[in-house]
Design a protein around this motif. Structure first.
Motif, PDB file in Angstrom:
ATOM      1  N   VAL A 149      -4.577  -0.938  -2.390  1.00 51.96           N
ATOM      2  CA  VAL A 149      -4.191  -1.628  -1.156  1.00 51.96           C
ATOM      3  C   VAL A 149      -3.281  -2.816  -1.492  1.00 51.96           C
ATOM      4  O   VAL A 149      -2.218  -2.994  -0.891  1.00 51.96           O
ATOM      5  CB  VAL A 149      -5.458  -2.101  -0.391  1.00 51.96           C
ATOM      6  CG1 VAL A 149      -5.108  -3.100   0.703  1.00 51.96           C
ATOM      7  CG2 VAL A 149      -6.180  -0.891   0.197  1.00 51.96           C
ATOM      8  N   ASP A 150      -3.678  -3.612  -2.462  1.00 50.18           N
ATOM      9  CA  ASP A 150      -2.851  -4.780  -2.822  1.00 50.18           C
ATOM     10  C   ASP A 150      -1.470  -4.339  -3.290  1.00 50.18           C
ATOM     11  O   ASP A 150      -0.470  -4.972  -2.975  1.00 50.18           O
ATOM     12  CB  ASP A 150      -3.559  -5.613  -3.902  1.00 50.18           C
ATOM     13  CG  ASP A 150      -4.725  -6.401  -3.309  1.00 50.18           C
ATOM     14  OD1 ASP A 150      -4.647  -6.745  -2.108  1.00 50.18           O
ATOM     15  OD2 ASP A 150      -5.705  -6.655  -4.019  1.00 50.18           O
ATOM     16  N   HIS A 151      -1.423  -3.256  -4.038  1.00 53.76           N
ATOM     17  CA  HIS A 151      -0.116  -2.772  -4.496  1.00 53.76           C
ATOM     18  C   HIS A 151       0.744  -2.301  -3.318  1.00 53.76           C
ATOM     19  O   HIS A 151       1.930  -2.623  -3.233  1.00 53.76           O
ATOM     20  CB  HIS A 151      -0.265  -1.645  -5.528  1.00 53.76           C
ATOM     21  CG  HIS A 151       1.057  -1.197  -6.048  1.00 53.76           C
ATOM     22  ND1 HIS A 151       1.726  -1.877  -7.045  1.00 53.76           N
ATOM     23  CD2 HIS A 151       1.885  -0.205  -5.652  1.00 53.76           C
ATOM     24  CE1 HIS A 151       2.898  -1.296  -7.253  1.00 53.76           C
ATOM     25  NE2 HIS A 151       3.022  -0.277  -6.422  1.00 53.76           N
ATOM     26  N   LEU A 152       0.149  -1.547  -2.426  1.00 52.39           N
ATOM     27  CA  LEU A 152       0.908  -1.014  -1.280  1.00 52.39           C
ATOM     28  C   LEU A 152       1.458  -2.162  -0.427  1.00 52.39           C
ATOM     29  O   LEU A 152       2.596  -2.120   0.035  1.00 52.39           O
ATOM     30  CB  LEU A 152       0.029  -0.085  -0.440  1.00 52.39           C
ATOM     31  CG  LEU A 152      -0.433   1.209  -1.138  1.00 52.39           C
ATOM     32  CD1 LEU A 152      -1.476   1.937  -0.294  1.00 52.39           C
ATOM     33  CD2 LEU A 152       0.750   2.139  -1.430  1.00 52.39           C
ATOM     34  N   VAL A 153       0.640  -3.203  -0.260  1.00 51.23           N
ATOM     35  CA  VAL A 153       1.107  -4.375   0.501  1.00 51.23           C
ATOM     36  C   VAL A 153       2.309  -4.995  -0.224  1.00 51.23           C
ATOM     37  O   VAL A 153       3.325  -5.312   0.390  1.00 51.23           O
ATOM     38  CB  VAL A 153      -0.032  -5.415   0.663  1.00 51.23           C
ATOM     39  CG1 VAL A 153       0.504  -6.726   1.237  1.00 51.23           C
ATOM     40  CG2 VAL A 153      -1.128  -4.847   1.559  1.00 51.23           C
ATOM     41  N   SER A 154       2.196  -5.109  -1.551  1.00 52.12           N
ATOM     42  CA  SER A 154       3.302  -5.727  -2.307  1.00 52.12           C
ATOM     43  C   SER A 154       4.566  -4.863  -2.272  1.00 52.12           C
ATOM     44  O   SER A 154       5.669  -5.352  -2.459  1.00 52.12           O
ATOM     45  CB  SER A 154       2.886  -6.030  -3.750  1.00 52.12           C
ATOM     46  OG  SER A 154       2.847  -4.814  -4.474  1.00 52.12           O
TER      47      SER A 154
END
Ligand code: UD2
Length: 307
Positions: free
Chosen positions: A17-22
């Motif tokens: 999730v954090d990667h997709l947001v970034s």
């Protein structure tokens, strides 16, 4: 672009999730918090979160209609072989039925998705002797968990081929890194080792420590998932691993060095149904541009720093 991550508050899901947001995606998470924790998600305020169970079919259908995700990452699972042996019907409803219901809904409503990615496990290979495991190696799923993962892979791939859906499957080997919950005896061994080293607790070693695993740092797993998404690959299975075999004894020795402290080890008989050796061939992922950025030493050092 919008991504739906089921199990997005879990260990691997929250890193994804954090990667997709970034990467600039709108992210929607569904998690019943049975294993996950919302604090695992760094970018919580930028994510739409539903605390729900993926088995709630009505809810999931409504969610797909309302959110219309481009990418679906199905990570929600009861990720424990032991649990699946104790509660096979319940784990089946999560590990297979919930995935099947979603596929069926996508098929029936022609939901225009760009990729449906299902997360399976090295468990499908069982205890067969051929090593390293290639995606087309023979499988021998031995537990309800492994059977559900393998059968669901087949559904996901067959739905892809038969109904022209952009589906793909990955098989995780032993993933470790921050956010992995050490509280159950069936938690990942590295989360348990970290807890023992940190809190001077004795570590129970099952067997003689010569069993081997392919440990992959969670950031490399996210790298692999993102490469698969960007490649628009369809109807394929990918091992996600480091590609190196390490014995548990080597792991313990390396981690003691990294942590600068020694572990108190209690010996216990090996676990029933335990895989003796496990290592992946990661050639298919490498063809997509995957490079393992985290050696065991580097991954353990990073993990220990944050512990
Ligand atoms: C992993 C997956 C599991 C399934 C399986 C397929 C994890 C956490 N679990 O199980 O979901 O996919 O692969 O084969 O990734 N050990 C100890 N002491 C402990 C805990 C573990 O000695 O307190 C040993 C354990 O007996 C095993 C090794 O450490 O030999 C790794 O154990 P694990 O539970 O981290 O992972 P594994 O490979 O059994």
């Amino acid at each position: 672009m919008k991504a739906l991550v089921t199990g997005g508050a879990g260990f691997i899901g929250s890193h994804l999730v954090d990667h997709l947001v970034s990467e600039g995606l709108d992210v929607v998470v569904v998690d019943n918090l049975s294993m996950g924790d919302l604090h695992n998600i760094k970018h919580q305020d930028e994510v739409t979160i539903y605390v729900e169970d993926v088995r709630n079919e009505k809810f999931m259908q409504q969610l797909l209609q309302e959110e219309q995700p481009d990418y679906i990452y199905f990570l929600a699972a009861v990720a424990s072989v032991a649990d699946s042996i104790e509660r096979p019907a319940e784990t089946h409803s999560v590990n297979q039925t919930a995935v099947f219901n979603m596929l069926e809904y996508i098929r029936k409503t022609n939901l225009p998705i760009k990729q449906f990615l299902f997360t399976s496990s090295a468990a499908v290979y069982g205890n067969l002797p051929e090593l390293p495991k290639k995606e087309d190696s023979r499988v021998d799923p031995l537990s309800p968990y492994a059977i559900d993962k393998y059968a669901t892979e087949r559904f996901v791939l067959a739905y892809g081929e038969l109904y022209d859906l952009p589906t793909v499957c990955v098989r995780f080997f032993n993933v470790y890194g921050p956010g992995q919950n050490p509280s159950s005896p069936y938690s990942g061994v590295l989360s348990i080792l970290t807890d023992c080293l940190n809190n001077k607790k004795p570590f129970t070693l099952y067997g003689d420590g010569s069993q081997t695993r392919d440990f992959v740092y969670v950031e490399d797993v996210i790298q692999a998932l993102w490469l698969i998404t960007k490649s628009d690959t369809e109807h394929e299975v990918f091992n996600i691993a480091n590609g190196n075999e390490a014995s548990l004894n080597t792991i313990i020795e390396t981690y003691e060095k990294v942590a600068g402290t020694s572990l108190q080890v209690k010996m216990a008989p090996g676990r029933k149904g335990e895989v003796k050796r496990s290592v992946a061939n990661i050639g298919k992922l490498i063809k997509l541009g995957y490079t393992t950025k985290w050696s065991l030493e580097a991954g353990l050092s990073k993990y220990w720093e944050g512990a």
